[in-house]
Design a protein around this motif. Structure first.
Motif, PDB file in Angstrom:
ATOM      1  N   ALA A   1       8.897  -2.937  -5.485  1.00 17.96           N
ATOM      2  CA  ALA A   1       8.451  -1.901  -4.551  1.00 17.96           C
ATOM      3  C   ALA A   1       8.259  -0.582  -5.300  1.00 17.96           C
ATOM      4  O   ALA A   1       8.992  -0.274  -6.249  1.00 17.96           O
ATOM      5  CB  ALA A   1       9.470  -1.733  -3.433  1.00 17.96           C
ATOM      6  N   ASP A   2       7.304   0.202  -4.844  1.00 15.04           N
ATOM      7  CA  ASP A   2       7.025   1.492  -5.492  1.00 15.04           C
ATOM      8  C   ASP A   2       7.881   2.568  -4.810  1.00 15.04           C
ATOM      9  O   ASP A   2       7.463   3.209  -3.842  1.00 15.04           O
ATOM     10  CB  ASP A   2       5.546   1.835  -5.388  1.00 15.04           C
ATOM     11  N   VAL A   3       9.103   2.736  -5.298  1.00 13.60           N
ATOM     12  CA  VAL A   3      10.048   3.721  -4.772  1.00 13.60           C
ATOM     13  C   VAL A   3      10.223   4.803  -5.827  1.00 13.60           C
ATOM     14  O   VAL A   3      10.536   4.493  -6.983  1.00 13.60           O
ATOM     15  CB  VAL A   3      11.405   3.074  -4.434  1.00 13.60           C
TER      16      VAL A   3
ATOM     17  N   GLY B   1      -5.544  18.722   4.579  1.00 10.59           N
ATOM     18  CA  GLY B   1      -6.214  17.484   4.957  1.00 10.59           C
ATOM     19  C   GLY B   1      -5.769  16.301   4.128  1.00 10.59           C
ATOM     20  O   GLY B   1      -6.575  15.398   3.825  1.00 10.59           O
ATOM     21  N   ILE B   2      -4.503  16.271   3.743  1.00 12.54           N
ATOM     22  CA  ILE B   2      -3.965  15.139   2.968  1.00 12.54           C
ATOM     23  C   ILE B   2      -3.636  14.025   3.958  1.00 12.54           C
ATOM     24  O   ILE B   2      -2.606  14.053   4.634  1.00 12.54           O
ATOM     25  CB  ILE B   2      -2.710  15.550   2.172  1.00 12.54           C
ATOM     26  N   GLU B   3      -4.489  13.023   4.049  1.00  9.86           N
ATOM     27  CA  GLU B   3      -4.394  12.017   5.093  1.00  9.86           C
ATOM     28  C   GLU B   3      -3.501  10.837   4.714  1.00  9.86           C
ATOM     29  O   GLU B   3      -3.182  10.012   5.576  1.00  9.86           O
ATOM     30  CB  GLU B   3      -5.786  11.515   5.464  1.00  9.86           C
ATOM     31  N   ASN B   4      -3.129  10.737   3.452  1.00 14.80           N
ATOM     32  CA  ASN B   4      -2.318   9.584   3.021  1.00 14.80           C
ATOM     33  C   ASN B   4      -0.841   9.945   2.872  1.00 14.80           C
ATOM     34  O   ASN B   4      -0.101   9.304   2.138  1.00 14.80           O
ATOM     35  CB  ASN B   4      -2.846   9.031   1.697  1.00 14.80           C
ATOM     36  N   PHE B   5      -0.394  10.961   3.609  1.00 14.97           N
ATOM     37  CA  PHE B   5       1.004  11.406   3.555  1.00 14.97           C
ATOM     38  C   PHE B   5       1.617  11.305   4.948  1.00 14.97           C
ATOM     39  O   PHE B   5       0.998  11.696   5.943  1.00 14.97           O
ATOM     40  CB  PHE B   5       1.088  12.852   3.066  1.00 14.97           C
ATOM     41  N   SER B   6       2.848  10.761   5.012  1.00 13.19           N
ATOM     42  CA  SER B   6       3.572  10.716   6.286  1.00 13.19           C
ATOM     43  C   SER B   6       5.070  10.795   6.006  1.00 13.19           C
ATOM     44  O   SER B   6       5.525  10.650   4.862  1.00 13.19           O
ATOM     45  CB  SER B   6       3.239   9.438   7.073  1.00 13.19           C
ATOM     46  N   VAL B   7       5.838  11.034   7.059  1.00 15.77           N
ATOM     47  CA  VAL B   7       7.281  11.206   6.956  1.00 15.77           C
ATOM     48  C   VAL B   7       7.994  10.201   7.852  1.00 15.77           C
ATOM     49  O   VAL B   7       7.632  10.054   9.035  1.00 15.77           O
ATOM     50  CB  VAL B   7       7.695  12.640   7.365  1.00 15.77           C
ATOM     51  N   PHE B   8       8.955   9.488   7.292  1.00 15.16           N
ATOM     52  CA  PHE B   8       9.856   8.657   8.091  1.00 15.16           C
ATOM     53  C   PHE B   8      11.056   9.536   8.413  1.00 15.16           C
ATOM     54  O   PHE B   8      11.936   9.751   7.591  1.00 15.16           O
ATOM     55  CB  PHE B   8      10.273   7.413   7.306  1.00 15.16           C
TER      56      PHE B   8
ATOM     57  N   GLU C   1       0.807  -1.217   0.000  1.00 12.69           N
ATOM     58  CA  GLU C   1       0.000   0.000   0.000  1.00 12.69           C
ATOM     59  C   GLU C   1       0.842   1.269   0.000  1.00 12.69           C
ATOM     60  O   GLU C   1       0.295   2.371  -0.049  1.00 12.69           O
ATOM     61  CB  GLU C   1      -0.937   0.007   1.216  1.00 12.69           C
ATOM     62  N   VAL C   2       2.179   1.129   0.033  1.00 18.78           N
ATOM     63  CA  VAL C   2       3.059   2.282   0.228  1.00 18.78           C
ATOM     64  C   VAL C   2       3.765   2.706  -1.058  1.00 18.78           C
ATOM     65  O   VAL C   2       4.234   1.867  -1.841  1.00 18.78           O
ATOM     66  CB  VAL C   2       4.112   1.987   1.327  1.00 18.78           C
ATOM     67  N   ILE C   3       3.817   4.019  -1.277  1.00 21.27           N
ATOM     68  CA  ILE C   3       4.743   4.630  -2.239  1.00 21.27           C
ATOM     69  C   ILE C   3       5.786   5.355  -1.404  1.00 21.27           C
ATOM     70  O   ILE C   3       5.446   6.272  -0.641  1.00 21.27           O
ATOM     71  CB  ILE C   3       4.031   5.633  -3.168  1.00 21.27           C
ATOM     72  N   LEU C   4       7.032   4.938  -1.495  1.00 22.09           N
ATOM     73  CA  LEU C   4       8.088   5.582  -0.722  1.00 22.09           C
ATOM     74  C   LEU C   4       8.827   6.579  -1.600  1.00 22.09           C
ATOM     75  O   LEU C   4       9.329   6.229  -2.674  1.00 22.09           O
ATOM     76  CB  LEU C   4       9.072   4.566  -0.138  1.00 22.09           C
ATOM     77  N   CYS C   5       8.911   7.822  -1.149  1.00 21.60           N
ATOM     78  CA  CYS C   5       9.574   8.892  -1.898  1.00 21.60           C
ATOM     79  C   CYS C   5      10.884   9.261  -1.206  1.00 21.60           C
ATOM     80  O   CYS C   5      10.934   9.387   0.025  1.00 21.60           O
ATOM     81  CB  CYS C   5       8.686  10.132  -1.984  1.00 21.60           C
ATOM     82  N   SER C   6      11.923   9.454  -2.009  1.00 22.07           N
ATOM     83  CA  SER C   6      13.234   9.741  -1.437  1.00 22.07           C
ATOM     84  C   SER C   6      14.027  10.616  -2.382  1.00 22.07           C
ATOM     85  O   SER C   6      13.835  10.581  -3.599  1.00 22.07           O
ATOM     86  CB  SER C   6      13.998   8.427  -1.182  1.00 22.07           C
ATOM     87  N   TYR C   7      14.942  11.395  -1.796  1.00 17.97           N
ATOM     88  CA  TYR C   7      15.925  12.080  -2.632  1.00 17.97           C
ATOM     89  C   TYR C   7      16.799  11.020  -3.310  1.00 17.97           C
ATOM     90  O   TYR C   7      17.058   9.948  -2.751  1.00 17.97           O
ATOM     91  CB  TYR C   7      16.790  13.018  -1.804  1.00 17.97           C
TER      92      TYR C   7
END
Length: 383
Positions: A113-115, A161-168, A85-91
């Motif tokens: 994986a969706d990176v 109200g973007i509820e599907n965004f989080s930060v590791f 269920e995750v799209i991981l975004c990174s520099y």
């Protein structure tokens, strides 16, 4: 080009080199740590070390956010990325860093994986808006320079109200790491490296200012010069440090006055303080657990904290055997001291973060001093 060509002028460089040679006491050894990896690359790219006397040494510090991220945290990021269920975004510079078993985010992407590589936190927000059925996790890394954009993204996500965004969150703090390096001999004598002063980081200092380094002169009696990234910036800063050492001064001086002030960017600091709080401790690759050296997301913004949104398994991670990256990050060793350098470890097949990162010390040696370093290694092996 204004503010670039002037700081690469050959005649000015020759004058500065002459001034450094004249003022460096031949009976003394000067060991200056450049904390920032950008300074390491500037020193090698422009041959600054060839323009200073042999008794002026550059000690490469841990100032590369990609390099200091411990393998366990990268393993956690890969685990998040592998969730369907995750799209991981990174520099982009994080994608090829090897984690446990030489796995990386790039390899996880190749396995399905969706990176996604992004250029800014706002790109990650755009991806979250475009994929409401997915959980978009931004891998937040970096020193004080990259923390405000992460804070801004969290604030924007809350406002919209973007509820599907989080930060590791893996943002770390420069002054705490410098303090830890100076305390290292008391913790472990084998980590000791004699330092006579610091080239203070430039981009970090644009945000936090020069004031946070004043403890270095007050408590540790170490001079600091905030230095710009151009070759003449570095050379002038070295000259300023030599003068402080010769005169017995321990001040925080600012060579990078065209950008850095004593108080820094107070608006950015306020935003960071609003979103984040200091962790009690955080692991740095090469330094171990460092007290008060990283940030976590405040409880008021917990809904955007990936560590609270997802269950991440406990795991034991180990460094690549024989990789000297941890010692290189502490300034105890140099890339030529690593048996893997130029053999098993190259930019095409990196064994450690110091080689894969664009600001890593091993990458600097490989790009600008590869032949010389390999020749030195072969000579030492023959002896």
């Amino acid at each position: 080009m204004k503010y670039v060509d002037e700081f690469r002028d050959r005649q000015l460089a020759e004058k500065l080199a002459a001034a450094i040679r004249a003022e460096a006491d031949p009976k003394r050894i000067y060991n200056f740590m450049e904390f920032c990896g950008g300074h390491t690359h500037a020193i090698f790219r422009y041959g600054v070390q060839d323009l200073v006397p042999d008794n002026v040494n550059f000690v490469h510090g841990p100032g590369c956010p990609v390099c200091i991220l411990p393998i366990r945290r990268l393993d956690d990021a890969i685990e998040l990325a592998e969730r369907p269920e995750v799209i991981l975004c990174s520099y982009g510079d994080m994608l090829r860093v090897p984690a446990s078993k030489r796995r990386s985010l790039m390899k996880a992407k190749a396995d399905g994986a969706d990176v996604r590589m992004v250029y800014s936190t706002l790109d990650a927000l755009d991806i979250a808006r475009a994929n409401p059925d997915k959980q978009v996790v931004f891998l937040g890394i970096g020193f004080e320079t990259t923390t405000p954009p992460t804070a801004l993204a969290i604030e924007q996500a809350r406002a919209e109200g973007i509820e599907n965004f989080s930060v590791f969150c893996n943002h770390v703090l420069t002054p705490a790491a410098i303090r830890h390096i100076l305390d290292a001999p008391e913790i472990d004598p084998e980590q000791a490296v004699r330092l006579d002063g610091f080239l203070g980081p430039s981009h970090v200092s644009t945000v936090i200012g020069s004031r946070p380094y004043e403890f270095l002169s007050d408590k540790y009696a170490k001079p600091v010069v905030i230095a710009g990234f151009e070759p003449l910036d570095v050379m002038q800063s070295v000259l300023m440090l030599i003068r402080q050492v010769n005169e017995g001064r321990v001040d925080v001086e600012n060579q990078y006055t065209r950008v850095v002030t004593r108080m820094g960017n107070e608006k950015a600091q306020d935003l960071v303080a609003k979103i984040f709080e200091v962790r009690d401790t955080f692991e740095w690759r090469g330094l171990g657990s460092v007290p008060d050296s990283a940030l976590s997301i405040r409880e008021e913004y917990a809904q955007f904290d990936a560590e609270k949104r997802f269950e991440i398994s406990e795991k034991v991670s180990r460094e690549v055997k024989s990789c000297e990256c941890p010692s290189i990050l502490r300034g105890v060793k140099k890339p030529k001291d690593c048996k893997l350098f130029g053999k098993a470890c190259t930019p095409e097949s990196p064994m450690g973060s110091c080689m894969v990162s664009s600001e890593g010390a091993c990458a600097a040696y490989w790009t600008y001093r590869r032949a010389e370093t390999l020749a030195e290694m072969a000579l030492e092996a023959a002896e």
